[in-house]
Structures are given as structure tokens and as C-alpha cells.
Design an enzyme around this catalytic site. Sequence first.
Site, PDB file in Angstrom:
ATOM      1  N   HIS A   1      71.792  90.468  22.386  1.00 19.59           N
ATOM      2  CA  HIS A   1      72.388  91.387  23.430  1.00 19.59           C
ATOM      3  C   HIS A   1      71.142  92.320  24.074  1.00 19.59           C
ATOM      4  CE1 HIS A   1      76.019  90.488  21.375  1.00 19.59           C
ATOM      5  NE2 HIS A   1      76.526  91.377  21.990  1.00 19.59           N
TER       6      HIS A   1
ATOM      7  N   GLU B   1      79.943  84.631  20.770  1.00 19.98           N
ATOM      8  CA  GLU B   1      79.804  85.543  19.827  1.00 19.98           C
ATOM      9  C   GLU B   1      80.059  85.156  18.314  1.00 19.98           C
ATOM     10  OE1 GLU B   1      78.845  88.675  20.106  1.00 19.98           O
ATOM     11  OE2 GLU B   1      79.656  89.211  22.007  1.00 19.98           O
TER      12      GLU B   1
ATOM     13  N   LYS C   1      83.850 100.387  18.390  1.00 17.26           N
ATOM     14  CA  LYS C   1      83.225 100.856  19.676  1.00 17.26           C
ATOM     15  C   LYS C   1      83.873 100.563  21.035  1.00 17.26           C
ATOM     16  CE  LYS C   1      78.494  99.682  18.440  1.00 17.26           C
ATOM     17  NZ  LYS C   1      77.194  98.343  18.742  1.00 17.26           N
TER      18      LYS C   1
ATOM     19  N   ASN D   1      73.997  93.029  17.392  1.00 16.68           N
ATOM     20  CA  ASN D   1      73.448  93.058  18.714  1.00 16.68           C
ATOM     21  C   ASN D   1      72.445  91.881  18.956  1.00 16.68           C
ATOM     22  OD1 ASN D   1      74.652  95.470  19.703  1.00 16.68           O
ATOM     23  ND2 ASN D   1      73.350  96.688  18.517  1.00 16.68           N
TER      24      ASN D   1
ATOM     25  N   ARG E   1      74.103  97.561  11.283  1.00 22.49           N
ATOM     26  CA  ARG E   1      75.025  97.044  12.133  1.00 22.49           C
ATOM     27  C   ARG E   1      74.247  96.722  13.400  1.00 22.49           C
ATOM     28  NH1 ARG E   1      80.887  99.799  14.729  1.00 22.49           N
ATOM     29  NH2 ARG E   1      81.090  98.174  16.187  1.00 22.49           N
TER      30      ARG E   1
ATOM     31  N   HIS F   1      72.719  91.786  27.629  1.00 23.56           N
ATOM     32  CA  HIS F   1      73.284  93.038  28.297  1.00 23.56           C
ATOM     33  C   HIS F   1      72.563  92.946  29.819  1.00 23.56           C
ATOM     34  CE1 HIS F   1      75.504  95.672  25.224  1.00 23.56           C
ATOM     35  NE2 HIS F   1      76.311  94.357  25.678  1.00 23.56           N
TER      36      HIS F   1
ATOM     37  N   LYS G   1      82.362  90.694  10.577  1.00 28.73           N
ATOM     38  CA  LYS G   1      82.088  92.014  11.289  1.00 28.73           C
ATOM     39  C   LYS G   1      82.619  93.145  10.490  1.00 28.73           C
ATOM     40  CE  LYS G   1      82.172  94.398  15.464  1.00 28.73           C
ATOM     41  NZ  LYS G   1      82.149  94.593  16.916  1.00 28.73           N
TER      42      LYS G   1
ATOM     43  N   GLU H   1      76.277 102.616  13.306  1.00 28.78           N
ATOM     44  CA  GLU H   1      74.795 101.593  13.639  1.00 28.78           C
ATOM     45  C   GLU H   1      73.679 102.500  13.104  1.00 28.78           C
ATOM     46  OE1 GLU H   1      75.409  99.221  16.971  1.00 28.78           O
ATOM     47  OE2 GLU H   1      73.323  99.705  17.605  1.00 28.78           O
TER      48      GLU H   1
ATOM     49  N   HIS I   1      80.629  88.229  29.342  1.00 29.19           N
ATOM     50  CA  HIS I   1      79.662  88.712  28.116  1.00 29.19           C
ATOM     51  C   HIS I   1      78.978  87.906  27.214  1.00 29.19           C
ATOM     52  CE1 HIS I   1      78.337  91.737  25.348  1.00 29.19           C
ATOM     53  NE2 HIS I   1      78.667  91.078  24.451  1.00 29.19           N
TER      54      HIS I   1
ATOM     55  N   ARG J   1      92.529 114.552  23.586  1.00 23.10           N
ATOM     56  CA  ARG J   1      91.538 114.835  22.613  1.00 23.10           C
ATOM     57  C   ARG J   1      91.617 113.688  21.387  1.00 23.10           C
ATOM     58  NH1 ARG J   1      92.139 120.140  23.219  1.00 23.10           N
ATOM     59  NH2 ARG J   1      90.474 121.031  24.541  1.00 23.10           N
TER      60      ARG J   1
HETATM   61  P1  NAD Z   1      87.969  90.005  29.236  1.00 24.45           P
HETATM   62  O1  NAD Z   1      88.599  90.988  28.575  1.00 24.45           O
HETATM   63  O2  NAD Z   1      87.751  90.095  30.880  1.00 24.45           O
HETATM   64  O3  NAD Z   1      89.029  88.883  29.275  1.00 24.45           O
HETATM   65  C1  NAD Z   1      88.726  87.509  29.980  1.00 24.45           C
HETATM   66  C2  NAD Z   1      89.646  86.964  30.950  1.00 24.45           C
HETATM   67  O4  NAD Z   1      90.593  86.267  30.238  1.00 24.45           O
HETATM   68  C3  NAD Z   1      90.530  88.210  31.735  1.00 24.45           C
HETATM   69  O5  NAD Z   1      90.711  87.548  33.122  1.00 24.45           O
HETATM   70  C4  NAD Z   1      91.606  88.125  31.131  1.00 24.45           C
HETATM   71  O6  NAD Z   1      92.892  88.464  32.041  1.00 24.45           O
HETATM   72  C5  NAD Z   1      91.985  86.763  30.588  1.00 24.45           C
HETATM   73  N1  NAD Z   1      92.578  86.490  29.303  1.00 24.45           N
HETATM   74  C6  NAD Z   1      92.734  87.289  28.101  1.00 24.45           C
HETATM   75  N2  NAD Z   1      93.515  86.816  27.489  1.00 24.45           N
HETATM   76  C7  NAD Z   1      94.182  85.811  27.730  1.00 24.45           C
HETATM   77  C8  NAD Z   1      95.022  84.733  27.285  1.00 24.45           C
HETATM   78  N3  NAD Z   1      95.387  84.745  26.206  1.00 24.45           N
HETATM   79  N4  NAD Z   1      95.142  83.688  28.021  1.00 24.45           N
HETATM   80  C9  NAD Z   1      94.783  83.607  29.288  1.00 24.45           C
HETATM   81  N5  NAD Z   1      93.944  84.526  29.857  1.00 24.45           N
HETATM   82  C10 NAD Z   1      93.497  85.552  29.056  1.00 24.45           C
HETATM   83  O7  NAD Z   1      86.595  89.503  28.517  1.00 24.45           O
HETATM   84  P2  NAD Z   1      86.253  89.177  27.043  1.00 24.45           P
HETATM   85  O8  NAD Z   1      85.240  88.347  26.928  1.00 24.45           O
HETATM   86  O9  NAD Z   1      87.529  89.159  26.158  1.00 24.45           O
HETATM   87  O10 NAD Z   1      85.521  90.731  26.765  1.00 24.45           O
HETATM   88  C11 NAD Z   1      84.455  90.976  27.329  1.00 24.45           C
HETATM   89  C12 NAD Z   1      84.286  92.500  27.211  1.00 24.45           C
HETATM   90  O11 NAD Z   1      84.306  92.954  25.821  1.00 24.45           O
HETATM   91  C13 NAD Z   1      83.134  92.750  27.828  1.00 24.45           C
HETATM   92  O12 NAD Z   1      83.205  94.146  28.632  1.00 24.45           O
HETATM   93  C14 NAD Z   1      82.074  93.318  26.594  1.00 24.45           C
HETATM   94  O13 NAD Z   1      81.181  94.538  26.969  1.00 24.45           O
HETATM   95  C15 NAD Z   1      83.206  93.763  25.359  1.00 24.45           C
HETATM   96  N6  NAD Z   1      82.720  93.795  24.228  1.00 24.45           N
HETATM   97  C16 NAD Z   1      83.117  94.611  23.457  1.00 24.45           C
HETATM   98  C17 NAD Z   1      82.455  94.792  21.854  1.00 24.45           C
HETATM   99  C18 NAD Z   1      82.924  95.761  21.223  1.00 24.45           C
HETATM  100  O14 NAD Z   1      82.323  95.970  20.074  1.00 24.45           O
HETATM  101  N7  NAD Z   1      83.534  96.913  21.608  1.00 24.45           N
HETATM  102  C19 NAD Z   1      81.993  93.537  21.639  1.00 24.45           C
HETATM  103  C20 NAD Z   1      81.713  92.592  22.403  1.00 24.45           C
HETATM  104  C21 NAD Z   1      82.024  92.568  23.685  1.00 24.45           C
HETATM  105  N1  GLY Z   2      79.400  94.174  19.372  1.00 20.59           N
HETATM  106  C1  GLY Z   2      78.385  95.034  18.458  1.00 20.59           C
HETATM  107  C2  GLY Z   2      79.009  95.708  17.706  1.00 20.59           C
HETATM  108  O1  GLY Z   2      80.059  95.835  17.545  1.00 20.59           O
HETATM  109  O2  GLY Z   2      78.332  96.622  17.112  1.00 20.59           O
END
Ligand code: NAD
Ligand code: GLY
Length: 363
Positions: A249, A186, A144, A246, A242, A253, A228, A238, A266, A122
Amino acid sequence: MTKTIRVGVPGASHDVVIGYDILQYLPRALRRVGVGPTIGVVTDSTVARTWLGPLRRALEASGHSVIPVVLRPGERRKTLQTVGSVCGRLLRAGVGRDGCILALGGGVIGDLAGFVAATYQRGIPVVQVPTTLLAQVDSALGGKVGVNHALGKNMIGAFHQPTLVWSDTACLRTLPRRELIGGLGEVVKYGIISDRRLFEWLESNLDRVFALSAAGLRFVVERSASIKARVVAADEREHGLRVILNHGHTVGHALEAAAGYGRLRHGEAVLLGMRIEAQIAAWMGLLSEEHRRRIVGLIDRVPVAAPRLSLARVLGHMGRDKKNRRGVMRFVLATAIGRVQVVERVDPALIADAIRASVRTRG
Ligand code: NAD
Ligand code: GLY
């Protein structure tokens, strides 16, 4: 030297600490925020190769018991099934409610481990240690968390604020160029939605980011994280402001999902989404031709290779976007560099034309 940004979320305020080569100092900060002795470190095998060792040694030297959970990298692992297996590993290791999750990795690990933390017994605390540019400027902040469903991106999730965000920009040294590009998507977004100076800095200094200049990366991480933090503090759930995060997006998305998770990063999808949404805004008379040209000009300097996509699938995913209200699609469109507006009821033909103008489509 570190910079600390306070995220003032009611009941869950916390710090985002940004610095170069600071992993070794994390245990001291964990003590300050009262993190318990047992830490489940969720990471992926690529990140683990370089960064798990030093982090684990620092944590164990300060008396923490570390349970490493190393997943295969990639968006395709961001599923409920993976959540189940991470929880299984934590349960078998006897992690209790006084334990904590530490997410060491990019946005995939941050979202997934954050969701585990939100739901495991939980809810237990999560510390975000982002290692990609995208995660340091965006996903590790704001609470998020969640996973994907075959029918949509991030469709299963929660709000779960981190206890601490620890952004070590030295981790970005090992980041492949394609992942840097994802993060830049971003960063460009922050320029468009609320920071004309950041946008202009990028117009003049994009090469410094590509060259992994320590000062350049620090500038974009600090500037983006500050924006942010401000937006999240004003509207955590949101209900209003907030939604500006997006921008790009609604289309982005849908492109990401239509391509098949993992094929388009992404941030790459967001870059294309912003390019398409700038075109929609210009055609609707909301954005001047000069600003559209500058937005598209900056985006086109960040190379993205999009696969050919089914237009029907892209539009289908847009129809299921979380921002939609009563079945009506909502867009966050730029009205100038540094300003956006929420727009509903966009002509579907115009959306399709704008998509066709930026990506190769079929159907
Ligand atoms: P990811 O987490 O897949 O990382 C990308 C690649 O880089 C992976 O293969 C990883 O192993 C590698 N990597 C990570 N750090 C490294 C480093 N320091 N050196 C070498 N390789 C490294 O992708 P991302 O672009 O970081 O994240 C994308 C995700 O984030 C998506 O799922 C998206 O939906 C999510 N996201 C969430 C929010 C939120 O507010 N929660 C906002 C934007 C994106
Ligand atoms: N990446 C969009 C949000 O965090 O609201």
C-alpha cells in the site's frame, strides 16, 4: 450453509457471516444484534439495480423502515461533500440515534457509509453488506472508514466497527472482471503477508476465481476474512501488527492517487504496489530471488493496465503516506511468501528504479 467468523475487538466484538444467497436471512440476524427499526441503506446505482430490491423487500417484510440513499458509483464520490449530502438525506428522513446505516456495496460505499455512521449524530451503528470481492475480503472488516482528500487517499476517517458484516458471495456473480481483479489484489496480499497455503492455492487455482466458481470464491473469502479478523482483533488501532495489512500500500496508494482517483482501482494499485515492493525487498537482500519470482509471477497473471504516471507525483504522494513517521517512509516488505517486515529508510533511488521497472513513468 454459512460460516461465522467472530472479530474479537474489545467493546465492539461482532460477527462476519459468509454464505451464498443469504441476503434474505439478514433481517433475522439484525434482530439478534438489536438493530433498530429505521435503516438508511447507502448504496450505489450499479449495486442498487440488482441487489437493493431483494434486500429492501426482505427488510420491509420484517417490519423495518428503509431509507434508500443511492449514490453515483466510483472512487471520486468518496469525499466529504458526499458525506454531507448523505447526512442531509438522513436528516430530512428523520433518522435518529436509534437508526442504523446499512452499507450495501463495494469498498467505496463501505468506507463512505461507515464514516457517515461514525459521525452522524455523533455515531450510529453500521451494518456492512459487502458486494465486491475486495469489500468481502478486506474493506468491510476492521472498522477503518473514511473518505479521500485531494492531497491523499483515506486522509479523513475514523475507526468505527460494524455491528455485523453480512457477506453474500452470490453478489459476486454480477461483478465485472475488472472488479474481481481488484479484489484478487487483496487476496494475494493475505497470501504474501501470512498464509503460504493460500498463496500456493492461488498459484494452482487462480482460474477458478476468474471463473467465479462458488467454492473457489467462498474459499478465498473465508480464508482472507479469517486472517483480517485475527489481525484486527490483535491490534484494532494499528499500533503494531495491523500495519502488515498495508503491504503493497505504501506504493499502491501513491500510484492510485497519482493516477487520479478512479483511473486505477484500489486493488489494481495494490497489485502493482506489491510487485514494486517485492523488487525493493529483493534488491535490499530481504527477499530471495525465488520468492520474488513467484510473487511477481502470480501478480502478473492478474492483468492490470496502468496508465503512464508522473514519477514525481507518485513519490510526492508516498511522502504523505499515513504510515510515515517523522517524515520517514515506512514499507511493509515481504521477506518470504507468508512473512513480512516493516522497513524504514529505503534508498529513494532504489524506490524510483523499482517503480520504473513495473509501471510506465514520465519525469
Ligand atoms: P467500489 O466500491 O468502487 O466498487 C467497484 C465497482 O463495482 C463500483 O462501480 C460498484 O458499483 C460495482 N459493484 C459493486 N458490487 C457489485 C456487484 N455485486 N455487481 C456488480 N457491480 C458491483 O470498489 P472496491 O474495489 O470494492 O473498493 C475500493 C475502495 O475500498 C477504495 O476506496 C479503498 O480505499 C477502499 N478500501 C478500504 C479498506 C478498509 O479497510 N476500509 C480496505 C481496502 C480498500
Ligand atoms: N486495509 C488495511 C486495514 O484494514 O488495516
